[in-house]
Write a protein that holds these residues in place. Structure first.
Motif, PDB file in Angstrom:
ATOM      1  N   SER A  56       0.842  -1.193   0.000  1.00 43.81           N
ATOM      2  CA  SER A  56       0.000   0.000   0.000  1.00 43.81           C
ATOM      3  C   SER A  56       0.875   1.241   0.000  1.00 43.81           C
ATOM      4  N   GLN A  93      -2.418  11.581  -0.408  1.00 46.81           N
ATOM      5  CA  GLN A  93      -2.429  10.383  -1.247  1.00 46.81           C
ATOM      6  C   GLN A  93      -1.905  10.726  -2.642  1.00 46.81           C
ATOM      7  N   HIS A 153       3.396   0.977   3.133  1.00 45.09           N
ATOM      8  CA  HIS A 153       2.943  -0.086   4.027  1.00 45.09           C
ATOM      9  C   HIS A 153       3.172  -1.448   3.370  1.00 45.09           C
ATOM     10  N   PHE A 230      -2.803  -5.635  -3.264  1.00 42.80           N
ATOM     11  CA  PHE A 230      -2.528  -4.205  -3.256  1.00 42.80           C
ATOM     12  C   PHE A 230      -3.727  -3.474  -2.662  1.00 42.80           C
ATOM     13  N   LEU A 231      -3.434  -2.369  -1.980  1.00 44.33           N
ATOM     14  CA  LEU A 231      -4.482  -1.511  -1.445  1.00 44.33           C
ATOM     15  C   LEU A 231      -4.467  -0.197  -2.219  1.00 44.33           C
ATOM     16  N   VAL A 233      -4.802   3.517  -2.998  1.00 49.60           N
ATOM     17  CA  VAL A 233      -4.855   4.738  -2.179  1.00 49.60           C
ATOM     18  C   VAL A 233      -4.815   5.995  -3.036  1.00 49.60           C
ATOM     19  N   THR A 237      -5.214   4.313  -9.604  1.00 50.12           N
ATOM     20  CA  THR A 237      -4.256   3.257  -9.314  1.00 50.12           C
ATOM     21  C   THR A 237      -4.234   2.261 -10.461  1.00 50.12           C
ATOM     22  N   SER A 285      -8.483   4.348   4.392  1.00 48.62           N
ATOM     23  CA  SER A 285      -7.176   4.056   3.809  1.00 48.62           C
ATOM     24  C   SER A 285      -6.131   5.088   4.190  1.00 48.62           C
ATOM     25  N   SER A 290      -1.930  -2.018   5.604  1.00 51.10           N
ATOM     26  CA  SER A 290      -2.420  -3.144   4.813  1.00 51.10           C
ATOM     27  C   SER A 290      -3.119  -4.194   5.661  1.00 51.10           C
ATOM     28  N   CYS A 293      -6.973  -3.242   6.324  1.00 52.09           N
ATOM     29  CA  CYS A 293      -7.793  -2.841   5.170  1.00 52.09           C
ATOM     30  C   CYS A 293      -7.916  -3.958   4.154  1.00 52.09           C
ATOM     31  N   THR A 297      -8.663  -4.589  -0.571  1.00 54.52           N
ATOM     32  CA  THR A 297      -7.506  -4.941  -1.390  1.00 54.52           C
ATOM     33  C   THR A 297      -7.919  -5.729  -2.624  1.00 54.52           C
TER      34      THR A 297
END
Length: 463
Positions: A56, A93, A153, A230-231, A233, A237, A285, A290, A293, A297
């Motif tokens: 993340s 972000q 993260h 993956f998260l 943010v 993305t 987020s 990670s 959350c 993901t």
């Protein structure tokens, strides 16, 4: 065979079938025990290598302090004004974030147990919109602005292969250190930046241009096992993922927009806009890493979709069907060919069918499942056919049973391997066996069955 003896025979066959469920349950219990040992071996390997990974960020974190004034009631009843310094953080972000990730898998062993593990190589690029920093100028009672940092993260930081370095467009490089470097206490790494590069001068922010962007690049080499996720943010993305693993399982809140899976590996790409992420998830987020959350993901599971334990367990679910079909075939031979079969002979053949599943499971831990199945099926078919040669005193009937048992084992293997169509194939097999039984017995008058003279050994010799 009189009606009464026929009824007794049917009851005896039913009771024997139910009794054989006891050793079958013991085989199933053994499979569950070995599955537990396998999980323990996986945990040992993950402890030594690295566990599942969720990536993340990066995020831009700017700490600052403000003066807070509040009223406090004293013991004497008077109210006095007090001030305190409060630490806060501005989290920015990325406006755009792209991952180009290559995942290479290998296998590690703990005894006879195998676990696929991976090493991921991610080229990460994107930018931060520095215009968000100007919100600090609007903070009342601002005391000071601390040193900004970039935070990434990583769920299991033990998996970091090389110390990452972030590179900005002005060619400035910053190395990462352990920890998040701000109030979040989860697993992360951070790099301290110079405030001047962000337009920070003292307690003021001076960002030139409304579209000021701070572009960055970094490389992450991370080891892991089981899955990589993956998260999202950023406002946008993008993730491009490729690997030599031929059995990916795409999981998470977002599925890839494109994918290509072959026997040599797979490739997939995701494109996620902030519009697709609910506002609550966006707020979370900014504060969580990670680990907390997981529900937001996305990524891929890199494990065997059908392992030997699930295959062995699935095969035992059809054991009672096999035993029932075999007993029905014996009973039909008794009725049609007038060849009496003793309950002990039913029991021995039933035990041979049960031992097949134990043999299959034991061999599959040492060899491939196909080879283990082939050995167990041939051994079981030969043993039962050889025994029936002396039960029926006929090589021809033994050969017929060998062909029938081999065909059933082949059908069972197809059902086990066909994860998506197992229910359909199993239902069709049951219907087919029922149809063959009805066709074979369509001309039998069950009310006119007569008794059969038997030899002293309990068997009739046929030509």
């Amino acid at each position: 065979m009189t009606n009464r003896s026929l009824l007794i025979k049917l009851i005896t066959i039913t009771v024997l079938s139910l009794l054989l469920m006891i050793p079958l349950s013991m085989v199933s219990e053994q499979i569950n025990d070995r599955r537990y040992y396998h999980q323990q071996a996986e945990d040992r390997i993950s402890t030594s290598w690295s566990g599942p990974q969720v990536l993340s960020g990066p995020r831009l974190v700017v700490p600052y302090k403000v003066r807070r004034t509040y009223e406090k009631k004293e013991d004497d009843g008077s109210v006095v004004k007090k001030t305190s310094i409060v630490k806060r953080e501005l989290i920015v972000q990325p406006g755009h974030l792209a991952y180009e990730t290559q995942v290479d898998l290998e296998s590690l062993f703990s005894g006879i147990y195998e676990l696929p593990v991976y090493t991921s190589n991610s080229d990460v690029s994107g930018y931060f919109s520095l215009i968000e920093l100007e919100t600090l100028n609007q903070k009342k009672n601002l005391v000071s602005i601390g040193k900004p940092r970039v935070v990434v993260h990583i769920q299991d930081v033990r998996g970091i292969v090389e110390k990452p370095v972030i590179l900005f467009e002005d060619e400035q490089k910053y190395s990462f250190s352990a920890g998040s470097g701000y109030s979040y206490s989860g697993n992360a790494i951070h790099a301290l930046l110079e405030g001047r590069s962000l337009g920070l001068k003292g307690n003021k922010v001076n960002v030139k241009g409304a579209d000021a962007q701070l572009r960055f690049r970094l490389n992450l080499r991370v080891r892991g096992s089981q899955y990589l996720r993956f998260l999202p943010v950023a406002e946008e993305t993008k993730v491009s993922l490729s690997s030599n693993w031929p059995h990916p399982k795409f999981t998470g809140r977002y599925l890839p927009v494109s994918r290509n899976v072959s026997e040599n590996g797979f490739s997939a790409s995701w494109s996620i806009s902030a519009i697709a992420i609910d506002r609550r998830a966006q707020r979370i987020s900014k504060k969580c890493g990670s680990e907390s959350c997981q529900k937001n993901t996305f990524g891929v599971d890199l494990i065997e979709p059908v392992n030997i334990y699930s295959q062995s367990e699935r095969s035992t679910k059809y054991a009672i069907l096999f035993i029932g079909l075999m007993f029905i075939a014996f009973f039909l031979f008794e009725v049609i060919k007038k060849l009496p079969v003793h309950p002990i002979q039913y029991s021995l053949v039933g035990m041979a069918l049960v031992v097949f599943y134990l043999l299959l499971f034991a061999l599959s831990e040492q060899f491939s499942f196909l080879l283990a199945y082939l050995i167990a099926a041939i051994a079981s078919s030969l043993l039962i056919s050889w025994y029936l040669r002396y039960v029926f005193f006929s090589r021809k009937l033994a050969a017929v049973f060998f062909a029938s048992i081999s065909t059933l084992y082949a059908l069972l293997y197809g059902i086990i391997q066909s994860e998506d169509h197992a229910m359909l194939m199993g239902s069709m097999l049951i219907f087919l066996m029922l149809a063959l039984t009805m066709i074979s017995t369509r001309n039998i008058n069950w009310y006119q069955l007569t008794a059969v003279k038997t030899s002293p050994t309990g068997n009739v010799k046929t030509e």
